[in-house]
Design a protein around this motif. Structure first.
Motif, short mmCIF file in Angstrom:
data_model
loop_
_atom_site.label_atom_id
_atom_site.label_comp_id
_atom_site.label_asym_id
_atom_site.label_seq_id
_atom_site.Cartn_x
_atom_site.Cartn_y
_atom_site.Cartn_z
N ASP A 78 0.82 -1.21 0.00
CA ASP A 78 0.00 0.00 0.00
C ASP A 78 0.85 1.26 0.00
O ASP A 78 0.65 2.17 -0.82
CB ASP A 78 -0.94 0.01 1.20
N THR A 79 1.80 1.36 0.95
CA THR A 79 2.57 2.60 1.04
C THR A 79 3.59 2.72 -0.09
O THR A 79 3.97 3.84 -0.46
CB THR A 79 3.27 2.72 2.41
N GLY A 83 -1.41 6.22 5.06
CA GLY A 83 -2.11 5.20 4.30
C GLY A 83 -3.40 4.73 4.93
O GLY A 83 -3.91 3.67 4.55
N THR A 87 -7.33 4.37 5.62
CA THR A 87 -8.48 4.42 4.71
C THR A 87 -9.51 5.42 5.19
O THR A 87 -9.48 5.89 6.33
CB THR A 87 -9.16 3.04 4.59
N TRP A 122 -6.26 7.37 0.12
CA TRP A 122 -7.45 6.51 0.07
C TRP A 122 -8.73 7.33 -0.06
O TRP A 122 -9.78 6.79 -0.43
CB TRP A 122 -7.51 5.62 1.31
N ARG A 161 -7.68 -4.68 -3.75
CA ARG A 161 -6.31 -5.21 -3.84
C ARG A 161 -5.93 -5.49 -5.30
O ARG A 161 -4.79 -5.30 -5.68
CB ARG A 161 -6.20 -6.49 -3.00
N LEU A 183 -4.79 -2.27 -6.82
CA LEU A 183 -3.46 -1.92 -6.31
C LEU A 183 -2.38 -2.73 -7.01
O LEU A 183 -1.33 -2.20 -7.39
CB LEU A 183 -3.40 -2.15 -4.80
#
Length: 404
Positions: A16-17, A118, A120, A146, A154, A157
């Protein structure tokens, strides 16, 4: 977006990051400074440095904050016996103000005009990070990807990572827990997957820090915890720093099946969520601290603390660590701990924490000569109780005459 020249990103080096890092560079066309904190999550943080370098980051901060976290955040919170909604020991909540503080410090050091995280748009962490940041740097620009991008799964991403050449450890991804997890010195949390149905029992192989109570040793483990001004300073006579205290209690507690919890909680943003938590050290610390206070704290001071605690816990849960009201409450709580000194003996057995003894040579308010059921040699005149009872019953007697 063009107004942002440099942003400090709370960066783990995970999927994510790593995507957020690239997204910030592209969407904001700005320089990114990364900050990675070791607060006892049990994972290596140094690999984040190589990943950040590969992404072109010039200023990389990787800080060991375990002692500061334990000393300045967790221990003050446990002086208050803080627990949210009767169950949650605030493991995630209490880490966020420290991360916000360091993000702002780095922003000032590097001349950055923005920070990014990060969290949400559905959770509490966005609130906690940002309330802390605004309290410490009112004019800071906060970027919460987000809430801005359209990468809401996912799969999206992973597709973004592939499109932009972001390295993914597929072997690690395939072994990745199905749960959303957060860990630090105080706890590890689990959300998502089968836990989204509150009727589902957690799978036993989900838990990482503790054995099940059924599998815990058949013999109890005894520990002696030494307190000074409400804080544990030694275990079994061995002096320890706050972080070492927590690491030790996590290990011993986990080995005895201590600290598992399954909670449905009320998030600040309005929804209910179900989460499971392992908090071995915190479970022991709360039980033992209350035992130490039971011996050394004045009755009315203790009762007032118990009345204030839910408000204090809610402030931390909702992200108001840096608020004047939390600081005011902390000052009162810390003052109450002046005489909370002594030793508590605990027994750990198959998921339970028992108090096996407590003592305080200088600060105990327990007077055996008064409390005894035997002859107290005139230390307490039992006849005095009659007047005490009649005075306290006066309003009840008057009310009864009215025919209540």
């Amino acid at each position: 977006m063009s107004d942002v020249k440099k942003v400090v990103l709370a960066y783990s080096g995970g999927l994510d990051t790593s995507i957020i890092l690239k997204w910030l560079q592209d969407e904001y066309n700005c320089e990114v400074v990364t900050f990675t904190a070791d607060i006892g999550q049990g994972e290596e943080v140094e690999p984040a440095r190589a990943k950040a370098k590969a992404a072109g980051v010039k200023e990389i901060y990787i800080d060991d904050m375990r002692e500061e976290f334990a000393r300045d955040f967790v221990f003050p919170m446990f002086r208050a016996n803080a627990i949210y909604e009767g169950e949650y020991l605030l493991g995630t909540s209490i880490a966020r103000p420290l991360i916000s503080k360091r993000l702002i410090e780095i922003a000032k050091e590097t001349g950055a005009d923005a920070i990014s995280h990060g969290a949400t748009g559905k959770g509490n962490d966005q609130v906690r990070f940002e309330l802390g940041a605004y309290a410490l740097m009112p004019g800071v620009h906060v970027i919460a990807p987000w809430r801005e991008w359209d990468l809401n799964s996912r799969e999206s991403l992973m597709a973004y990572a592939e499109e932009h050449g972001i390295e993914i450890d597929y072997a690690k991804q395939s072994k990745k827990s199905p749960y959303s997890m957060d860990a630090n010195l105080l706890h590890i949390s689990y959300e998502g997957d089968i836990l989204e149905d509150p009727w589902n029992e957690p799978e036993d192989d989900m838990w990482r820090w503790s054995v099940s109570p059924e599998q815990a040793p058949d013999e109890p483990t005894y520990l002696e915890l030494s307190y000074e001004k409400g804080d544990i300073v030694a275990i079994n006579g061995e002096a320890m720093s706050p972080a070492t205290v927590m690491e030790t209690l996590n290990k011993i507690g986990g080995d005895n099946g201590i600290g598992r919890d399954d909670i449905v909680e009320n998030r600040y943003v309005g929804m209910k969520s179900r989460g499971c938590y392992e908090t071995p050290a915190g479970t022991i610390m709360l039980r033992a601290h209350r035992a130490m206070e039971s011996l050394t704290l004045d009755r009315e001071a203790m009762h007032l603390k118990d009345e204030l605690m839910p408000r204090y816990a809610k402030l931390i849960y909702n992200g108001y660590w840096w608020s004047p009201e939390r600081e005011m409450l902390q000052a009162a709580i810390d003052l109450s701990q002046e005489h909370v000194n002594g030793t508590v003996r605990i027994k750990l057995y198959k998921g339970n924490v028992y108090i096996a003894g407590r003592k305080s040579e200088k600060d105990s308010l327990f007077d055996e000569s008064i409390a005894t059921f035997e002859d107290d040699a005139g230390a307490y005149d039992q006849k005095d109780a009659a007047g005490f009872i009649k005075l306290n019953a006066l309003r009840l007697r008057i009310g009864a005459k009215r025919g209540n």
